[in-house]
Scaffold this motif. Structure first.
Motif, mmCIF file in Angstrom:
data_model
loop_
_atom_site.group_PDB
_atom_site.id
_atom_site.type_symbol
_atom_site.label_atom_id
_atom_site.label_comp_id
_atom_site.label_asym_id
_atom_site.label_seq_id
_atom_site.Cartn_x
_atom_site.Cartn_y
_atom_site.Cartn_z
ATOM 1 N N ASP A 61 0.651 -1.157 0.268
ATOM 2 C CA ASP A 61 -0.242 -0.457 0.181
ATOM 3 C C ASP A 61 0.756 0.568 0.180
ATOM 4 O O ASP A 61 0.607 2.745 0.378
ATOM 5 C CB ASP A 61 -0.870 -0.065 0.890
ATOM 6 C CG ASP A 61 -1.923 -1.393 1.065
ATOM 7 O OD1 ASP A 61 -2.806 -0.700 -0.371
ATOM 8 O OD2 ASP A 61 -2.213 -1.241 2.070
ATOM 9 N N ASP A 81 0.226 4.373 -2.646
ATOM 10 C CA ASP A 81 -1.551 5.116 -2.375
ATOM 11 C C ASP A 81 -0.465 5.768 -1.511
ATOM 12 O O ASP A 81 -1.553 7.222 -0.729
ATOM 13 C CB ASP A 81 -2.110 4.251 -1.978
ATOM 14 C CG ASP A 81 -2.410 3.410 -3.652
ATOM 15 O OD1 ASP A 81 -2.663 3.464 -4.500
ATOM 16 O OD2 ASP A 81 -3.269 2.121 -2.840
ATOM 17 N N GLU A 107 0.854 8.552 -2.184
ATOM 18 C CA GLU A 107 0.423 9.701 -2.920
ATOM 19 C C GLU A 107 -0.572 10.729 -2.010
ATOM 20 O O GLU A 107 -1.060 12.434 -2.675
ATOM 21 C CB GLU A 107 -0.722 8.797 -4.030
ATOM 22 C CG GLU A 107 -1.073 9.834 -4.715
ATOM 23 C CD GLU A 107 -3.045 9.039 -5.966
ATOM 24 O OE1 GLU A 107 -3.937 9.511 -6.241
ATOM 25 O OE2 GLU A 107 -2.239 7.920 -5.921
ATOM 26 N N LYS A 124 -11.974 0.940 -7.363
ATOM 27 C CA LYS A 124 -11.080 1.423 -8.167
ATOM 28 C C LYS A 124 -9.408 0.628 -7.833
ATOM 29 O O LYS A 124 -8.305 0.672 -7.730
ATOM 30 C CB LYS A 124 -10.358 2.446 -7.795
ATOM 31 C CG LYS A 124 -10.940 3.961 -8.233
ATOM 32 C CD LYS A 124 -10.811 4.532 -8.256
ATOM 33 C CE LYS A 124 -11.531 6.086 -9.116
ATOM 34 N NZ LYS A 124 -10.900 8.063 -8.774
ATOM 35 N N ASN A 125 -9.225 -0.640 -6.632
ATOM 36 C CA ASN A 125 -8.749 -1.630 -5.344
ATOM 37 C C ASN A 125 -7.633 -0.396 -5.584
ATOM 38 O O ASN A 125 -6.402 -1.169 -5.656
ATOM 39 C CB ASN A 125 -8.624 -2.945 -6.741
ATOM 40 C CG ASN A 125 -7.575 -2.984 -6.071
ATOM 41 O OD1 ASN A 125 -7.620 -3.792 -4.750
ATOM 42 N ND2 ASN A 125 -6.467 -4.205 -6.588
ATOM 43 N N LYS A 126 -8.504 0.437 -4.672
ATOM 44 C CA LYS A 126 -6.678 1.640 -3.981
ATOM 45 C C LYS A 126 -7.032 1.909 -2.780
ATOM 46 O O LYS A 126 -8.137 2.320 -2.241
ATOM 47 C CB LYS A 126 -7.621 2.876 -5.135
ATOM 48 C CG LYS A 126 -6.059 4.037 -4.647
ATOM 49 C CD LYS A 126 -6.740 4.806 -5.856
ATOM 50 C CE LYS A 126 -5.629 5.916 -5.557
ATOM 51 N NZ LYS A 126 -3.967 5.975 -6.487
#
Length: 193
Positions: free
Chosen positions: A26, A29, A32, A81-83
């Motif tokens: 992860d 992300d 980000e 979004k599998n995020k």
């Protein structure tokens, strides 16, 4: 007494989002939104400059929590979004009081949608029913109005404020830290009414 499974907490689905245990993968992300000065403005970390900082924080801050009697922490996942869009977690514990403190952060694109409020409510539920805490506390700087809204909508009661200095890389924020709590009795009482 059976050891609590802090390393792999139950997955929780709510709407188009899910809470699941944070994983090393992860980190992209996390970076980000962790590099965004607006997102990290009121946090005691960030903004991040390199993605390795995100990977290091997962390995050196989140993972060691298990040794301290805490879950690793939850990734908030946008299922479509599998995020990972944020984290919500118990970051510290007062063991002699069976009390844990919640922290959270979410990507700016997801602000104002009620996602964090729901994630915090799910974590409170797990804190009282799965981890069997007696009390959960949460704090925010008074200037962090978004965080205040999440806390108030999640059923916490305001307790007190204390002067606080947040030292960031390029700034210092002098503010009041507002402290809230919810007890197991309050939580179960509000579920019956």
């Amino acid at each position: 007494m059976k050891k609590k499974p802090f390393k792999h907490m139950p997955k929780v689905l709510f709407g188009e989002y899910m809470l699941r245990t944070l994983k090393t993968k992860d980190y992209r992300d996390l970076f980000e939104y962790g590099k965004d000065p607006e997102v990290t403005k009121f946090l005691n970390w960030g903004p991040m400059v390199l993605s390795i900082e995100a990977k290091r924080s997962i390995k050196e801050i989140f993972y060691p929590r298990v040794k301290n009697g805490l879950p690793v922490g939850y990734a908030i996942i946008d299922i479509n979004k599998n995020k990972m869009i944020g984290t919500v977690d118990f970051h510290s514990v007062i063991s002699d009081q069976n009390t844990a403190e919640i922290g959270y952060v979410i990507h700016k694109d997801y602000w104002g949608k009620g996602i964090m409020t729901q994630a915090v409510k799910e974590l409170i539920k797990l804190g009282f029913t799965y981890l069997n805490y007696d009390k959960i506390i949460i704090k925010h700087l008074s200037k962090n109005i978004g965080s205040q809204r999440v806390i108030e909508k999640s059923g916490f009661k305001y307790i007190k404020k204390e002067p606080y200095t947040l030292k960031k890389i390029n700034s210092i924020i002098e503010d009041d830290m507002l402290i809230y709590e919810i007890t197991k009795e309050d939580y179960h009482g509000s579920k019956q009414s």
